[in-house]
Write an enzyme that holds these catalytic residues in place. Structure first.
Site, PDB file in Angstrom:
ATOM      1  N   GLU A   1      64.328  31.512  95.826  1.00  0.00           N
ATOM      2  CA  GLU A   1      63.904  30.378  94.994  1.00  0.00           C
ATOM      3  C   GLU A   1      64.468  29.075  95.539  1.00  0.00           C
ATOM      4  O   GLU A   1      63.782  28.062  95.599  1.00  0.00           O
ATOM      5  CB  GLU A   1      64.349  30.557  93.534  1.00  0.00           C
ATOM      6  CG  GLU A   1      63.855  29.384  92.671  1.00  0.00           C
ATOM      7  CD  GLU A   1      64.464  29.307  91.288  1.00  0.00           C
ATOM      8  OE1 GLU A   1      64.933  30.332  90.777  1.00  0.00           O
ATOM      9  OE2 GLU A   1      64.468  28.184  90.731  1.00  0.00           O
TER      10      GLU A   1
ATOM     11  N   HIS B   1      63.120  23.711  89.829  1.00  0.00           N
ATOM     12  CA  HIS B   1      63.126  25.180  89.963  1.00  0.00           C
ATOM     13  C   HIS B   1      61.719  25.723  90.202  1.00  0.00           C
ATOM     14  O   HIS B   1      60.728  24.990  90.102  1.00  0.00           O
ATOM     15  CB  HIS B   1      63.642  25.816  88.670  1.00  0.00           C
ATOM     16  CG  HIS B   1      65.085  25.566  88.412  1.00  0.00           C
ATOM     17  ND1 HIS B   1      66.053  26.509  88.600  1.00  0.00           N
ATOM     18  CD2 HIS B   1      65.734  24.443  87.987  1.00  0.00           C
ATOM     19  CE1 HIS B   1      67.234  26.009  88.289  1.00  0.00           C
ATOM     20  NE2 HIS B   1      67.075  24.743  87.920  1.00  0.00           N
TER      21      HIS B   1
ATOM     22  N   GLU C   1      59.748  23.540  86.399  1.00  0.00           N
ATOM     23  CA  GLU C   1      59.408  24.820  87.030  1.00  0.00           C
ATOM     24  C   GLU C   1      58.076  24.602  87.736  1.00  0.00           C
ATOM     25  O   GLU C   1      57.017  24.580  87.104  1.00  0.00           O
ATOM     26  CB  GLU C   1      59.285  25.936  85.986  1.00  0.00           C
ATOM     27  CG  GLU C   1      60.556  26.202  85.193  1.00  0.00           C
ATOM     28  CD  GLU C   1      61.539  27.147  85.896  1.00  0.00           C
ATOM     29  OE1 GLU C   1      61.299  27.497  87.067  1.00  0.00           O
ATOM     30  OE2 GLU C   1      62.547  27.519  85.268  1.00  0.00           O
TER      31      GLU C   1
END
Ligand SMILES: [Zn+2]
Length: 260
Positions: free
Chosen positions: A25, A81, A147
């Protein structure tokens, strides 16, 4: 002065935070954040604090990150993220942005930046949400957590694996930050206005260096280039250096010089 705290979350080796194929990630987040920071360098009065370890080697703790942002007295905080659902590939996906419940500053930030990320990622718009995340709760300034997409989404991963998509997303985010703070773009040279040359002959050589024998590529009539070094003497003639780094004749028979 606009103080921006931004981070890519986690570290490269943080357990769990990876795609079903093992991609990390942090690597996705880092590309967006690095591009955003690079783009912000083009603006005046932008001071940036990166909250995560830019090498990815260590996972900076959540409290260290928010304490750093608070000590820095940041005006905004952005934690970037990419999501996961089951950890196995699936058809879900999309972009979502979080702020702390009841935080009007966080909500305003989310409304400002969420559409920019949706636009850049071109994934499903999952909307703006609230959550009691440490990064949002313990930071003293308006904060959002973005996100960008789902790491375990068969659709999202295609966009996330494109470096140019992630880079452009970071650049777009930085531009939105600059707009939010009304930051002025740094001028490229002295005097403020840019200088250009337009090719006014059918075709013309450019040069790799200030040397008439060091031919590079041919440019054509009507093409315009930004001048980064004013006319200077080379052998029996004059050259400009243009933005690509190449050199071109300054002879007004072949090029028209103007300021814009
Ligand atoms: Zn994450």
């Amino acid at each position: 002065m606009a103080k921006i705290a931004i981070g890519a979350g986690h570290g490269y080796n943080t357990p769990g935070k990876r795609t079903p194929d093992g991609e990390r990630e942090w690597s996705f987040n880092d590309k967006v954040v690095t591009a955003a920071i690079d783009e912000l360098k083009n603006y005046e009065n932008a001071e940036v604090l990166r909250l995560d370890d830019r090498t990815g080697k260590t996972d900076v703790s959540l409290s260290t990150r928010t304490t750093a942002a608070n000590n820095f007295d940041a005006d905004i905080l952005i934690s970037y993220h990419h999501n996961a659902n089951t950890g196995n590939w699936g058809s879900w996906g999309g972009t979502e942005t979080y702020h702390y419940p009841g935080s009007s500053g966080g909500s305003a930030l989310a409304r400002e930046f969420h559409p920019v990320i949706v636009d850049a990622m071109q994934l499903r718009d999952r909307g703006i949400k609230t959550a009691n995340f440490h990064m949002l709760r313990e930071s003293a300034m308006p904060a959002i957590l973005i996100e960008g997409g789902f790491m375990d989404s068969t659709t999202d991963i295609k966009r996330m694996r494109s470096n140019s998509v992630l880079k452009q997303t970071g650049k777009d985010l930085a531009k939105a930050i600059a707009e939010y703070f009304n930051l002025k773009r740094k001028s490229s040279g002295g005097g403020g206005s840019k200088e250009y040359v337009e090719i006014i002959t059918h075709s013309l050589w450019t040069y790799n260096s200030a040397d008439w024998d060091d031919k590079a590529v041919i440019v054509n009539e009507g093409e315009v280039f930004t001048v980064i070094r004013d006319k200077f003497k080379v052998g029996g003639g004059y050259m400009y250096q243009i933005k690509s780094g190449l050199y071109i004749t300054a002879n007004p028979k072949y090029v028209r010089y103007y300021k814009g």
